[in-house]
Structure formats: C-alpha cells, structure tokens
Write a protein that holds these residues in place. Structure first.
Motif, PDB file in Angstrom:
ATOM      1  N   LYS A 192      -8.839   2.523  -3.151  1.00  0.00           N
ATOM      2  CA  LYS A 192      -9.028   3.772  -2.400  1.00  0.00           C
ATOM      3  C   LYS A 192      -7.844   4.712  -2.593  1.00  0.00           C
ATOM      4  O   LYS A 192      -8.011   5.919  -2.819  1.00  0.00           O
ATOM      5  N   ILE A 193      -6.648   4.157  -2.517  1.00  0.00           N
ATOM      6  CA  ILE A 193      -5.451   4.981  -2.729  1.00  0.00           C
ATOM      7  C   ILE A 193      -5.451   5.559  -4.141  1.00  0.00           C
ATOM      8  O   ILE A 193      -5.197   6.748  -4.345  1.00  0.00           O
ATOM      9  N   TYR A 194      -5.721   4.695  -5.100  1.00  0.00           N
ATOM     10  CA  TYR A 194      -5.695   5.131  -6.507  1.00  0.00           C
ATOM     11  C   TYR A 194      -6.717   6.235  -6.762  1.00  0.00           C
ATOM     12  O   TYR A 194      -6.401   7.267  -7.372  1.00  0.00           O
ATOM     13  N   GLN A 247       0.845  -1.211   0.000  1.00  0.00           N
ATOM     14  CA  GLN A 247       0.000   0.000   0.000  1.00  0.00           C
ATOM     15  C   GLN A 247       0.873   1.251   0.000  1.00  0.00           C
ATOM     16  O   GLN A 247       0.607   2.211  -0.722  1.00  0.00           O
ATOM     17  N   LYS A 248       1.919   1.191   0.843  1.00  0.00           N
ATOM     18  CA  LYS A 248       2.823   2.338   0.924  1.00  0.00           C
ATOM     19  C   LYS A 248       3.545   2.547  -0.397  1.00  0.00           C
ATOM     20  O   LYS A 248       3.666   3.680  -0.886  1.00  0.00           O
ATOM     21  N   PHE A 307     -12.306   4.651 -12.902  1.00  0.00           N
ATOM     22  CA  PHE A 307     -12.295   5.750 -13.865  1.00  0.00           C
ATOM     23  C   PHE A 307     -13.549   6.612 -13.734  1.00  0.00           C
ATOM     24  O   PHE A 307     -13.473   7.840 -13.826  1.00  0.00           O
ATOM     25  N   ALA A 308     -14.695   5.984 -13.521  1.00  0.00           N
ATOM     26  CA  ALA A 308     -15.933   6.750 -13.410  1.00  0.00           C
ATOM     27  C   ALA A 308     -15.882   7.702 -12.221  1.00  0.00           C
ATOM     28  O   ALA A 308     -16.236   8.881 -12.331  1.00  0.00           O
ATOM     29  N   GLU A 309     -15.414   7.196 -11.077  1.00  0.00           N
ATOM     30  CA  GLU A 309     -15.372   8.044  -9.887  1.00  0.00           C
ATOM     31  C   GLU A 309     -14.330   9.149 -10.012  1.00  0.00           C
ATOM     32  O   GLU A 309     -14.530  10.266  -9.536  1.00  0.00           O
TER      33      GLU A 309
END
Length: 632
Positions: free
Chosen positions: A199-201, A115-116, A275-277
């Motif tokens: 979430k990070i992306y 994640q980091k 991509f939508a969000e």
C-alpha cells in the motif's frame, strides 16, 4: 516466502539457525533451548525497542537506515530471527505463551518501524529514485542484493565507496535506496505484512508516475474536445505527445518497472500487481491519445505525417511495450496501444484516399504562365516525397490494401508494375497509381492552352519536376530505375513536340540545302522569311519557362543545334548575295551569334512582373538588334 526471508544472511545468523533447527521438536523441553529462545527474544527486544518511536523521542525523529546502516542490518536480522522463533513457538503446544505474546508484540512494533522506514526511503529519495535515474542502469540485475551487501565481514561504507568507483553519485544513492527498499520489503512480506508494504509503495510510486505524465503534457481529452480544436493547436499537442511517448518509454515506465522488479523480486504476483496499478492509468492515457487523433474529422495534408509519426513511435517501441507491460494485469495498456495502431493505420488509408480524390476533383482551369509548374504537381510531389520517408511503415500499413480497380486505370499501368513472377509491393502500386492520377489530371489541364506548343512544354516541365523529386528522395527506391527511365523518355517526347511546334516554322523558313546557289532575289526572300518567323517564335516563346536547369539546357541545346547550325551555313553562304554592306544590313537582321544569344535568354523563370517583358529578359545588345516582326 518463509524460506527466502529466513535464508542465511550473515555467518552469526547461520550458526544460530543451525543450533536451533535440528532440535526444534524438543525445543521447549530443554532448559538450554528455552534459554536460547529467551536470548533471541531479548536481543530482538533491545534493538526493536530502541527504535520504537512511541517510547524513544530520538527514534521518533531519526531514520534507522540513514543513521546507521550497520544497525539497520542488525535490526532486520533480529526481526528475521524473531520471526523464526515465533514459528517455532507456534508449532509446539508446550511452548511458553508469554514468550509468544512478547514476540508478537515486538513484531508489531518492528513492522510499524519498518513501515515508517519504507515510507521515508520512498519519500525522501523521490529525486534519486526517479525513473530516469533508474532506467540508466545497464540491466535490471545491476543493483546490489539485499543483506549480502552488508555482511559483517565488511563495512557498508566501504561497499558504498566501491560502488561509487563505477557508477555516478546519483546512481550510488539510487542503488543504496533500492537495496534498502528491497531488504525491508522482503522482511515485511515474510512477516505477513505484505498488504501494508504494498500500500505504501503503490501510493507513493503512483503519484510519481501520474506527476510525470502530467509534466509531459499528457491530459485526458475526449473526441469532441479534439474535434473542436484548431489544427494548429492539435498539431502542437501531437508534437508534444511524440516527445512524451519517447520519454515515457525510455525512462518513466521502464525505470518504474526496473524499480518494482527489484524491490519485490521475491514475488512475481506482488510486483505484477504493484506495477500494473501504478502505471496502468498513466500508460492508458498516453497510448489513448493517438486513437482519439485518428478518429478526428480534421484531415489537412499535414495530418498524414503526424499520423505516420505517431504510428512509427508506437510500432518502434512495440517490443518494449510488450516487455514492460508483459503482465496480464497490464494487458489493457497493450490493448490500448494496439487499438491506436489500428486506428492510425485506418486514418492513414483514409487520408491517402482523400489525396487521390483531391487530385481528381481539382477543377481549376487557370493556365500556368509560360507552361510552368502547376501547384497541384508541386503539392502532390511534396506530399509523396515526405510519404516515402516512411516507406517501411507504409509497407506494413498498406500491405493488405486492395490495389486500384482495373476498370479505373489503363491496363498498361498494371503491366508496367509487375510481372506474374515478381509482383510489385503494395506501396509501389499505390504511389505509382497516385502519380498516374496526377499525370492524367495534368494532361487534361494542358488542353486549356491555346498554343499547343505550350501545352507540351507544360507537360514536359511538370513531368520533369515529378522525376526530379523521385530521383532525390526515397521514392527512387519505391518506384525503381525502370519507372524513371520510362518517364524520362516521355519528357524527351514532350520536349521534342514542343520544339517542333514552337520552332518548326523557323527551321522551315531556311532552305533544305542552306549552301545551295541562289540569286539575290531568292536570298533576300529567304532572309525575310527567316526574320519574320524567328521574331514571331521568339516573341511567343519569350514568356515560356523551364524551371528545371537540366531540362532547360537540353531544350536550348537541341534548338540551337538544329537552328543555329543551319542558319550559320545559310548566313555565311548568302550574306554577300543580297548586295553591298549597307543594303545587306537591312535584310540580314540577325547574325548566327545573335540567334544563339537570343535563344540563350529563353526559358528562365521570371522573378517579377517587369521581367516578364522581352526588354528585361534580353540584354541591351539584343534590344538594339531586335525589331518588331515585319508584316509583308
């Protein structure tokens, strides 16, 4: 996802799987296989714990993927093998629970590390992963595949140098970062950490899209705010939007779609939701602006071309819009772009109706000096020639617009447009109608001239201007050669009527047979009538103008051919009849050359108030000869 994550990435991993998989059912029952599980877990623990930021200060300040690409590949490989072992341990009731607990603990540490790394790569490569850099790729599949780029058979540094030979340095860094992100995402998704990865992306990439939209000058505006803007302010915002739309579609959204498709290539649902969000809010804001502009109450003539430009921008990019925002979750963007197209087309039809109304309602009775060009002619033709540059777009917009009502136009108008076999395009009908409305209005204005000859010159000048603008613009292709030929004949007719009324008396002052014998008294009387009629006609027409050079020459040649030729014959035949030279000089006031020279000075547009006088339009030679008309 499991099959994708556990596919053979290196030769060593492939051998390991082959040795494990065939005997999975008896894995926990043989010392050999228990030893293999322990070996796999211990190997994973070595590299995972090395990069645990909570137990290693070095790991806390260093990036695994930036420090050693080969070790990063080994880390991913170990995590994948660990995940395989966990599946095996879970599937057998007699497996060692301590080993499963140890493997789970190691997996949690590994996922925290990944994640980091995922966050660091996204954050530290914002410049290299900007949509413009990504969108320059020739295709969405031009980036490297994940772990196959780092096989043990070759050095990662060698791979990077090879890629650098064919792409720029920026693209090289971008390509590496994209491959790293894809590798991490695949591993996290296969390990059950999809939510954390996504979430990070979403957080980082949405901030980039939002920042890009902001830097492009796109802001949220309400209809009331736009309606309160001065046209100059709104016009600048429209110009800015046109540039922003181009950049957004060529780089911002296309680049983001490429990146999203690449990083989450293993899952259509994940890349769709991501991509939508990330893009929906910015794209909806972008494509919502034209709809607001279309609804504004402001309608200067300039707005027409801004509306057309915005319509053109969206329609030309429509295929790209449908491709980039193809996901069902992004349908709101497509719907907003479509709504804007509909509103813009409605606004354009309203503006064209306003143009017709403006022409018909023009009530000015001021006569244009000298029968020159009316401002209504110039403004309308400027408008129509600019409209013609959007011929293809206009054809789409007004294709279903009903033609003018037959009750409001002459039947010949429809007859001249089309036959039953080949109906005219809607755009031709509409443009022809607008020009007809203009010509009818000009016909009414021509009646304000007291001098009927000037009214015909006025009509000839204005129709000639219409034809000139048609010939030199795309209106030519809309109206066609037949329309031009028909109206050229009308110009010639108007010019002929002008000549007959303005110069007919001069021609009538000369005998029908200019060389017929005359006595001195008859010759003197004929010269006297010519002098008076020519001076009257010249002084009346000295302020007349013909702005079009071609028409000006045609009228002067026509008048000169008829007048100078007849006068020359009469002059040369009867000059000596009136008496000796001194007597003749007072009676024969003009030579044929004088008449031709005076005619050559006519119809030029005066550039100052002083030049409107005869003295400034005629040469000094002419002033010495021209006298006031004799009244006898």
């Amino acid at each position: 996802m499991k099959s994708l994550c556990f596919s053979s990435r290196t030769s060593s991993f492939s051998i390991s799987r082959q040795s494990i998989s065939p005997s999975r059912s008896s894995l926990s029952s043989t010392p050999r296989h228990r030893s293999m599980i322990e070996t796999t877990i211990d190997a994973a623990a070595t590299i995972i714990m090395k990069w645990d930021a909570e137990t290693s200060a070095y790991a806390g300040v260093t990036s695994l993927f930036y420090e050693s690409k080969r070790e990063a590949m080994q880390y991913i490989k170990s995590v994948n093998e660990l995940q395989e072992i966990m599946h095996i341990l879970v599937s057998h009731q007699d497996s060692d629970p301590e080993k499963l607990t140890q493997a789970q603990h190691l997996m949690q540490i590994a996922m925290k590390r990944l994640q980091k790394e995922f966050y660091q790569i996204l954050s530290m490569n914002r410049a290299d992963l900007d949509p413009e850099s990504i969108s320059t790729r020739s295709s969405r599949t031009s980036t490297r595949t994940s772990t196959s780029d780092y096989d043990d058979d070759g050095s990662p540094d060698d791979e990077i140098r090879t890629i650098g030979d064919s792409i720029s340095e920026v693209e090289d860094v971008s390509s590496m970062a994209m491959s790293d992100l894809k590798l991490i995402a695949e591993c996290m998704i296969a390990s059950g950490y999809t939510k954390e990865c996504v979430k990070i992306y979403k957080t980082i990439r949405k901030s980039i899209i939002d920042e890009g939209i902001y830097k492009l000058g796109i802001e949220k505006l309400s209809s009331s705010q736009v309606n309160k803007m001065e046209w100059d302010v709104l016009d600048l915002k429209i110009k800015n939007w046109l540039q922003a739309e181009k950049i957004s579609m060529r780089t911002l959204f296309s680049g983001e779609r490429i990146l999203c498709d690449h990083v989450f290539a293993t899952s259509d649902s994940i890349k769709e939701s991501c991509f939508a969000e990330i893009s929906k809010e910015g794209a909806t804001l972008l494509f919502g602006f034209p709809e607001i502009v279309a609804k504004t109450r402001k309608s200067p003539m300039e707005k027409t071309f801004r509306v057309l430009a915005m319509y053109t921008a969206i329609s030309e990019d429509w295929q790209e819009i449908e491709t980039i925002f193809a996901f069902q979750s992004a349908s709101a963007v497509r719907l907003q772009a479509l709504n804007s197209l509909v509103r813009l087309s409605e606004s354009l039809l309203s503006l064209l109706t306003d143009l017709e109304s403006t022409i018909q309602k023009d009530s000015s009775k001021t006569m244009v000096p000298g029968g020159g060009l009316h401002y209504l002619t110039m403004n309308t033709m400027n408008y129509l020639t600019l409209l013609a540059d959007y011929g293809n777009i206009l054809t789409d917009i007004i294709s279903d617009w009903p033609p003018p009502a037959r009750s409001s136009v002459p039947e010949s108008f429809f007859n001249s447009l089309a036959s039953d076999d080949s109906p005219a395009p809607a755009i031709s009908v509409r443009i022809t109608w607008l020009i007809l409305v203009l010509l009818c209005k000009l016909d009414g204005k021509s009646k304000h001239y007291k001098d009927v000859s000037l009214s015909y010159l006025f009509l000839a000048n204005n129709l000639q201007h219409v034809l000139s603008r048609v010939r030199t613009s795309n209106l030519l292709y809309i109206l066609g050669e037949e329309w031009i030929a028909k109206h050229e004949a009308k110009v010639r007719q108007f010019a002929a009527n002008y000549e007959r009324l303005a110069w007919g008396k001069v021609l009538d002052s000369l005998p029908e047979n200019p060389t017929a014998p005359m006595n001195p008294g008859e010759a003197k009387e004929c010269f006297r009538k010519f002098n008076i009629s020519f001076e009257d006609a010249y002084f009346k027409q000295s302020s007349s103008v013909v702005p079009d050079p071609k028409l000006r020459d045609e009228i002067k040649v026509s008048i000169g051919t008829k007048l100078v030729a007849v006068y020359r014959e009469f002059h040369d035949t009867h000059k000596s009849t009136v008496g000796d030279e001194s007597n003749a000089r007072s009676i024969v006031r003009f030579s044929p050359e004088d008449v031709g020279n005076y005619l050559s000075d006519l119809f030029f547009v005066k550039i100052s108030s002083e030049s409107s006088s005869i003295s400034s339009s005629a040469s000094s030679h002419h002033r010495r000869h021209m006298r006031s008309p004799m009244r006898v």
